[in-house]
Design a protein around this motif. Structure first.
Motif, mmCIF file in Angstrom:
data_model
loop_
_atom_site.group_PDB
_atom_site.id
_atom_site.type_symbol
_atom_site.label_atom_id
_atom_site.label_comp_id
_atom_site.label_asym_id
_atom_site.label_seq_id
_atom_site.Cartn_x
_atom_site.Cartn_y
_atom_site.Cartn_z
ATOM 1 N N ASP A 62 133.320 39.276 -17.095
ATOM 2 C CA ASP A 62 134.640 39.546 -17.675
ATOM 3 C C ASP A 62 135.731 38.661 -17.083
ATOM 4 O O ASP A 62 136.913 38.830 -17.380
ATOM 5 N N GLU A 107 132.445 41.323 -20.690
ATOM 6 C CA GLU A 107 132.625 42.674 -20.165
ATOM 7 C C GLU A 107 132.209 42.722 -18.706
ATOM 8 O O GLU A 107 131.357 41.945 -18.269
ATOM 9 N N LEU A 109 130.124 44.593 -16.024
ATOM 10 C CA LEU A 109 129.005 45.519 -15.993
ATOM 11 C C LEU A 109 129.271 46.633 -14.994
ATOM 12 O O LEU A 109 129.667 46.391 -13.844
ATOM 13 N N THR A 110 129.073 47.865 -15.412
ATOM 14 C CA THR A 110 129.258 49.035 -14.563
ATOM 15 C C THR A 110 128.058 49.958 -14.730
ATOM 16 O O THR A 110 127.183 49.737 -15.581
ATOM 17 N N ALA A 112 128.121 52.704 -16.114
ATOM 18 C CA ALA A 112 128.225 53.361 -17.419
ATOM 19 C C ALA A 112 127.665 52.504 -18.551
ATOM 20 O O ALA A 112 127.140 53.036 -19.533
ATOM 21 N N ASN A 113 127.793 51.167 -18.443
ATOM 22 C CA ASN A 113 127.364 50.326 -19.567
ATOM 23 C C ASN A 113 126.184 49.414 -19.244
ATOM 24 O O ASN A 113 125.733 48.651 -20.110
ATOM 25 N N ALA A 114 125.676 49.476 -18.022
ATOM 26 C CA ALA A 114 124.616 48.550 -17.607
ATOM 27 C C ALA A 114 123.395 48.608 -18.503
ATOM 28 O O ALA A 114 122.852 47.574 -18.914
ATOM 29 N N ASP A 116 123.074 49.451 -21.630
ATOM 30 C CA ASP A 116 123.333 48.841 -22.933
ATOM 31 C C ASP A 116 123.429 47.319 -22.835
ATOM 32 O O ASP A 116 122.938 46.593 -23.710
ATOM 33 N N LEU A 117 124.038 46.822 -21.754
ATOM 34 C CA LEU A 117 124.256 45.382 -21.640
ATOM 35 C C LEU A 117 122.969 44.601 -21.387
ATOM 36 O O LEU A 117 122.869 43.433 -21.765
ATOM 37 N N THR A 133 128.357 46.425 -8.551
ATOM 38 C CA THR A 133 127.702 45.809 -9.708
ATOM 39 C C THR A 133 126.221 45.608 -9.436
ATOM 40 O O THR A 133 125.370 45.877 -10.294
ATOM 41 N N ALA A 140 119.703 50.018 -13.550
ATOM 42 C CA ALA A 140 119.404 49.847 -14.967
ATOM 43 C C ALA A 140 118.078 49.117 -15.163
ATOM 44 O O ALA A 140 117.300 49.460 -16.058
#
Length: 249
Positions: A62, A107, A109-110, A112-114, A116-117, A133, A140
């Protein structure tokens, strides 16, 4: 999967390697690699993965390009200052190898979204310098069964490891060190980033193609000031909150 005449000439030095050859190059072309962070490790790694013919690179970062990045993040030029890193890197990689598909994701990466990413990736390469991170990427990857290549650097040295199931990154670093250092705080020699990024790319290529022996379960420690390197075995932590009790995948 077939190669165009341009690809055959482009990858000629790979195609004659006994350990890689046509089958290995096909595996590279079919692979999707997620790169977390277009920094000192991720920038040179992305260049070598694209040049080597990895079919799809997903760039996740990001941040924007700063002048201070150019000393080691060689994928960028002065004209890229203030551009999103994934945007500038996409341009550079497309110019290097038009056969590679780039998926820029601007974005952070956290936890919460790892998941999906990194979904759909065959391998993830993490070059970030933030422990939160790193922990999120590791968790993940363990959950999804995706191999993780991890590279880190600072001052005159760095390290590279490959994690698959157990042990995982949290076995190596259970908690954020109280004296955690970043390149911005302690500095780093630009050429060291090239060494660690290239080693990380090499491990990714080996893992994708099945060539040689990867650093799975081992940590390579590089000391550029002394001109030495060594590897150490990484034991699995039975109490690890991420991989404890899980079998190696």
């Amino acid at each position: 999967m077939t190669f165009s005449d341009d690809e055959i000439e482009r990858y000629a030095r790979h195609l004659v390697l006994a350990e890689l050859g046509g089958p290995g190059q096909q595996r590279l072309k079919a692979a999707r690699v997620g790169l977390i962070g277009m920094g000192g490790v991720g920038a040179p790694a992305a260049l070598y993965l694209a040049a080597g013919g990895v079919g799809t690179l997903r760039l996740i970062d990001d941040d924007t390009v700063a002048l201070s990045n150019l000393q080691r993040q060689i994928i960028f030029t002065g004209a890229d200052t203030d551009r999103p890193k994934v945007e500038a890197a996409t341009t550079a990689l497309g110019a290097l190898n038009p056969h590679v598909q780039v998926e820029p994701v601007a974005e952070r990466l956290t936890g919460a979204n790892a998941a999906d990413l990194i979904a759909g990736c065959d391998l993830v390469l993490d070059g970030t310098d933030d422990f939160a991170t790193r922990f999120a990427v590791n968790a993940a990857c363990v959950a999804a069964g995706i191999p993780l290549v991890s590279g880190a650097l600072g001052r005159w040295g760095g390290q590279v490891a490959v994690f698959e199931g157990r042990p995982c990154y949290r076995c190596l670093v259970p908690e954020t060190p109280p004296d955690a250092e970043t390149c911005a705080r302690v500095g780093v020699v630009g050429a060291v980033a090239g060494v660690i990024g290239s080693l990380a790319a090499l491990e990714a290529i080996k893992r994708i193609t099945g060539a040689g022996t990867t650093l799975s379960g081992r940590l390579l420690l590089y000391d550029g000031l002394a001109g030495t390197a060594r590897t150490v075995a990484l034991p699995a932590d039975p109490t690890c909150p991420v991989c404890g009790g899980k079998d190696v995948s």
